[in-house]
Motif scaffolding. Structure first.
Motif, short mmCIF file in Angstrom:
data_model
loop_
_atom_site.label_atom_id
_atom_site.label_comp_id
_atom_site.label_asym_id
_atom_site.label_seq_id
_atom_site.Cartn_x
_atom_site.Cartn_y
_atom_site.Cartn_z
N THR A 1 0.82 -1.22 0.00
CA THR A 1 0.00 0.00 0.00
C THR A 1 0.85 1.27 0.00
O THR A 1 0.36 2.35 -0.32
CB THR A 1 -0.93 0.01 1.23
OG1 THR A 1 -0.15 -0.23 2.41
CG2 THR A 1 -2.00 -1.06 1.11
N LEU B 1 3.42 1.73 -1.93
CA LEU B 1 4.15 1.78 -3.21
C LEU B 1 4.14 3.17 -3.82
O LEU B 1 5.17 3.67 -4.30
CB LEU B 1 3.53 0.76 -4.18
CG LEU B 1 4.19 0.66 -5.55
CD1 LEU B 1 5.63 0.14 -5.44
CD2 LEU B 1 3.38 -0.27 -6.47
N ASP B 2 3.00 3.83 -3.83
CA ASP B 2 2.89 5.14 -4.48
C ASP B 2 3.45 6.27 -3.63
O ASP B 2 3.58 7.40 -4.12
CB ASP B 2 1.42 5.43 -4.83
CG ASP B 2 0.87 4.46 -5.86
OD1 ASP B 2 1.67 3.99 -6.69
OD2 ASP B 2 -0.34 4.16 -5.83
N GLU B 3 3.76 5.99 -2.38
CA GLU B 3 4.23 7.04 -1.49
C GLU B 3 5.75 7.10 -1.39
O GLU B 3 6.31 8.09 -0.91
CB GLU B 3 3.66 6.81 -0.08
CG GLU B 3 2.13 6.72 -0.04
CD GLU B 3 1.62 6.19 1.29
OE1 GLU B 3 2.45 6.03 2.21
OE2 GLU B 3 0.41 5.94 1.40
N GLU B 4 6.42 6.04 -1.82
CA GLU B 4 7.86 5.93 -1.64
C GLU B 4 8.64 6.40 -2.87
O GLU B 4 8.20 6.24 -4.00
CB GLU B 4 8.25 4.47 -1.35
CG GLU B 4 7.93 4.01 0.05
CD GLU B 4 8.78 4.72 1.09
OE1 GLU B 4 10.01 4.74 0.96
OE2 GLU B 4 8.20 5.26 2.05
N CYS C 1 12.39 -1.47 -7.53
CA CYS C 1 11.73 -2.15 -6.41
C CYS C 1 11.52 -3.63 -6.69
O CYS C 1 11.57 -4.09 -7.84
CB CYS C 1 10.40 -1.49 -6.07
SG CYS C 1 9.12 -1.61 -7.35
N VAL D 1 4.87 -0.90 -12.45
CA VAL D 1 5.53 0.27 -11.84
C VAL D 1 6.32 0.96 -12.94
O VAL D 1 6.94 0.31 -13.79
CB VAL D 1 6.48 -0.17 -10.70
CG1 VAL D 1 7.11 1.05 -10.04
CG2 VAL D 1 5.74 -1.01 -9.68
N ASN D 2 6.33 2.28 -12.93
CA ASN D 2 7.01 3.05 -13.97
C ASN D 2 8.50 3.22 -13.70
O ASN D 2 9.10 4.24 -14.08
CB ASN D 2 6.35 4.42 -14.15
CG ASN D 2 4.97 4.31 -14.76
OD1 ASN D 2 4.76 3.50 -15.66
ND2 ASN D 2 4.04 5.09 -14.26
N LYS D 3 9.07 2.26 -13.03
CA LYS D 3 10.51 2.21 -12.78
C LYS D 3 10.92 0.75 -12.83
O LYS D 3 10.06 -0.14 -12.76
CB LYS D 3 10.86 2.83 -11.42
CG LYS D 3 10.72 4.35 -11.38
CD LYS D 3 11.22 4.92 -10.05
CE LYS D 3 11.13 6.44 -10.06
NZ LYS D 3 11.65 7.03 -8.80
#
Length: 364
Positions: A196, A198-201, A206, A216-218
């Motif tokens: 949960t 994921l979008d805050e870090e 990852c 994920v865009n990385k």
């Protein structure tokens, strides 16, 4: 671990015997004719021909000889880190043991350390994450028997780890067995966050442990916990209680957990077996049934124990192990055919990679 120790000189053969006596697993000595150790062994004439014959039959191959010979021997057979066996090379004096192929997913790096310790050799490991003493996701996936997806994403993620960039681990707390997985990660010194977050870090790459489809865009890699496939054979009328008991005992023997099981498999002659169907239903596990001729083709390709009585009765001499391998898309046997009361069980480990690449590899 099922492994082969291959030597080409008398001194190398004697060293191979020392290795066999000093490490765990199920090993076979292969010695060149005329250069024997005197121990129980199988003999061969040409290293290249022997390698072609046994490359896919073992979890690990230890070549006691010059590294150039070993490289030429394995080169035509190397397919993918998802399916290739662990390959080590050791000089015949036992000074150096080199992890040559499948360091993480195949377990060559860990095996290299064990083999080297057994004979006082220097373990030579060149994997970037290992030499920097940083945990790589494919190494953890092997230890926890998880599936790596997509396989191609490992290179950038592992490069970031080796370079010291920020690679964050996330665990989906809604995944079956999340609590157990978290405990095991912590014991390995791996810090993680809930999915949960994921979008805050902020991170460079990852690692995500989840059964969900995630993007994920990385650079990222997913570890899938459900990566075990259980083949079951049973006598007609075997009650669910005996099947359940055999299932759980088999998992314990394999060092596996219930949450890791993706599905069950058997032969189509058991498609109406009430105890088996009830067990699958009560444990919410899909079960697939294969034709006897399909399973028989697997038994002919893989070295496994065969029951002539069962073969004459239903058309295939090893139901559970061949079914587990079929269900795993021809992965690797984790637990061979094991007998329990009125039941036989085998467990296969699925190949690591994307489902598309797995199927392509499995058809080779």
């Amino acid at each position: 671990m099922k492994y082969a120790v291959i030597s080409v000189s008398s001194e190398g053969a004697r060293l191979g015997a020392r290795v066999l006596a000093g490490i765990s697993g199920e090993g076979t000595l292969y010695e060149r004719k005329g250069s024997e150790s005197g121990e129980k062994a199988q003999y061969f004439n040409r290293t290249l021909a022997l390698t072609a014959d046994i490359f896919t039959k073992y979890d690990g191959l230890l070549f006691i000889m010059a590294s150039g010979i070993a490289v030429r021997a394995i080169a035509p057979h190397v397919v993918s880190k998802a399916s290739d066996p662990a390959v080590l090379v050791m000089d015949e004096c036992g000074k150096h043991c080199i992890s040559l192929l499948s360091g993480h997913l195949g377990g060559a790096n860990a095996w290299c350390r064990e083999v080297a310790a057994a004979v006082g050799a220097d373990p030579v490991i060149t994997t970037a994450t290992d030499v920097h003493e940083r945990r790589a996701p494919d190494d953890v996936a092997r230890e926890l028997m998880m599936r790596v997806e997509p396989l191609g994403a490992l290179k950038p993620v592992n490069s970031f780890i080796a370079e010291g960039k920020k690679v964050t681990w996330f665990l989906d707390e809604e995944t079956d067995g999340a609590s157990s997985i978290g405990e095991r990660l912590s014991k390995k010194g791996i810090s993680f966050l809930p999915l949960t977050a994921l979008d805050e870090e902020a991170f460079d790459g990852c690692v995500i442990i989840s059964d969900k489809k995630i993007h994920v865009n990385k650079p990222f890699v997913c570890l899938r916990p459900k990566n075990l496939f259980v083949g079951i054979g049973c006598k007609r009328g075997t009650p669910e209680t005996l099947i359940s008991d055999a299932f759980h005992k088999a998992l314990a023997l394999a060092g596996a957990c219930e949450y890791q099981v993706a599905s069950l498999a058997s032969v189509d002659a058991k498609a109406d077996e009430k105890g088996l169907l009830d067990f699958a239903s009560h444990n919410r596990l899909p079960i697939h049934f294969y034709k006897a001729e399909e399973l028989k083709r697997v038994t002919e390709k893989v070295d496994m124990p065969i029951s002539k009585f069962v073969e004459n009765t239903i058309g295939v001499g090893n139901v559970c192990q061949s079914a587990a391998l079929m269900e795993s898309m021809k992965g690797k046997t984790l637990l061979p055919k094991t007998k329990f009361v009125s039941t036989t069980v085998s467990i296969a480990l699925g190949l690591s990679g994307s489902s598309v690449s797995d199927r392509a590899i499995g058809k080779k």
